[in-house]
Design an enzyme around this catalytic site. Structure first.
Site, PDB file in Angstrom:
ATOM      1  CE  LYS A   1      -0.681  -7.129   4.962  1.00 53.11           C
ATOM      2  NZ  LYS A   1      -0.413  -5.855   4.247  1.00 53.11           N
TER       3      LYS A   1
ATOM      4  CB  THR B   1      -0.929   0.011   1.232  1.00 51.68           C
ATOM      5  OG1 THR B   1      -1.757  -1.151   1.176  1.00 51.68           O
ATOM      6  CG2 THR B   1      -1.796   1.249   1.272  1.00 51.68           C
TER       7      THR B   1
ATOM      8  CB  ILE C   1      -1.054  -5.725   8.590  1.00 48.64           C
ATOM      9  CG1 ILE C   1      -0.264  -6.191   9.814  1.00 48.64           C
ATOM     10  CG2 ILE C   1      -0.351  -4.548   7.917  1.00 48.64           C
ATOM     11  CD1 ILE C   1       1.104  -6.771   9.491  1.00 48.64           C
TER      12      ILE C   1
ATOM     13  CE1 TYR D   1       1.989  -8.415   2.448  1.00 43.30           C
ATOM     14  CE2 TYR D   1       3.708  -6.942   1.635  1.00 43.30           C
ATOM     15  CZ  TYR D   1       2.380  -7.288   1.729  1.00 43.30           C
ATOM     16  OH  TYR D   1       1.429  -6.516   1.096  1.00 43.30           O
TER      17      TYR D   1
END
Length: 328
Positions: A182, A59, A227, A153
């Site tokens: 995540k 993001t 998250i 991630y």
């Protein structure tokens, strides 16, 4: 020495704000950072109960920033959070490189800039040829030398659909310097096989969903937070669901709030960081709704007409956000 994981709770993968089109330093090709808006947004989040910030994730357009800009972004937000009395809110710095050495350089720089953790994206350029053994060795090599604890991630949508198997997570979770993950996919069975695995110590290795629409089911199978992109727009709404679950709230109320979050998350799923920036600008007047860097620049296609497809849901979520704020 065994590293400690970040606290459980709701984190935000913050967007990186760039100069608005009306700014004197606006550059349509290489638009500079807007640290004033970045700080305003960061404080908006932590005041609403967000547990920490993920800077330079997907993001945050990490792949669009230079290393100098990365360091400036992290150091500025660490300084501003500390100054405002939020030294207890960790910064997790993202990396999205393909080789071990460059990843370590970014983690070294992130530590110097003030980040407490690194969130390391799975290297997916050779996804079709990478083995689970190769993935495990890659993360182990990074973790062995990283100056800060790291999180894995796993986001198949930006890594050529590379797969990190639950069994690979089980082995990596034993590493003293790997403290969580995540999971930015909707595979609840895989979440379960990691978060509920009796051979993974949840006090050392924490599982965070990357999708707020999965928050309630992930919490029920042992996940320890999210998250989440929607939390960057309506932080109190998402934090409330997490807190209600921890407090043992009625299942019907939990499902009702999860439903509202799912409605908002559809925009995130459709438009990603572009939609998040658009919504933050339209709902709260922070940033430029067309303020991403190329090739994302320009906001989501359709402008006001496209926003009208989402406005009723987002107006409802904004009202709920304000109600939660008012109630304390």
């Amino acid at each position: 020495m065994v590293s400690s994981p970040p606290p459980s709770g709701i984190y935000v993968p913050v967007p990186t704000f760039f100069a608005s089109q009306s700014a004197s330093n606006y550059d349509p090709v290489n638009n500079p950072l807007d640290l004033e808006t970045q700080t305003k947004h960061s404080l908006f989040l932590v005041k609403a109960g967000i547990r920490g910030l993920v800077i330079l994730g997907s993001t945050g357009e990490a792949i669009h920033l230079t290393n100098e800009e990365r360091n400036e972004l992290i150091s500025s937000q660490r300084k501003e959070l500390d100054k405002a009395g939020y030294k207890d809110r960790p910064i997790i710095a993202g990396t999205a490189t393909q080789n071990v050495q460059e990843t370590l350089i970014q983690l070294e720089d992130a530590k110097k800039a003030g980040a407490e953790y690194g969130m390391v994206l799975t290297p997916g350029y050779f996804a079709s040829a990478a083995s689970q053994q190769g993935i495990e060795k890659w993360f182990t090599a990074v973790a062995d030398k990283s100056p800060i604890p790291i999180m894995i991630y796993h986001y198949p949508g930006v890594t050529n659909n590379i797969v990190v198997a639950p069994s690979t997570f089980e082995r990596l979770a034993q590493h003293a310097n790997i403290v969580g993950c995540k999971l930015s996919h909707g595979d609840i069975p895989d979440h379960t096989l990691i978060a509920s695995n009796p051979r993974i110590d949840p006090s050392h290795f924490k599982v965070f969903s990357g999708l707020g629409q999965n928050l309630l089911p992930v919490l029920t199978i042992g996940g320890q937070g999210a998250i989440d992109g929607l939390a960057g727009i309506f932080p109190r709404v998402v934090v409330k669901l997490f807190n209600m679950f921890q407090e043992g709230a009625d299942n019907k109320k939990l499902r009702e709030l999860q439903y509202k979050i799912c409605e908002g998350e559809r925009l995130i799923g459709r438009w990603g960081t572009v939609g998040i920036k658009e919504a933050i600008a339209r709902c709260w007047g922070m940033g430029d709704k067309e303020g991403a860097r190329l090739p994302l620049q320009g906001g989501f296609q359709g402008g006001d007409q496209e926003w009208s497809n989402w406005s009723s849901v987002f107006e409802g979520l904004k009202q709920l956000e304000l109600e939660i704020e008012k109630s304390g």
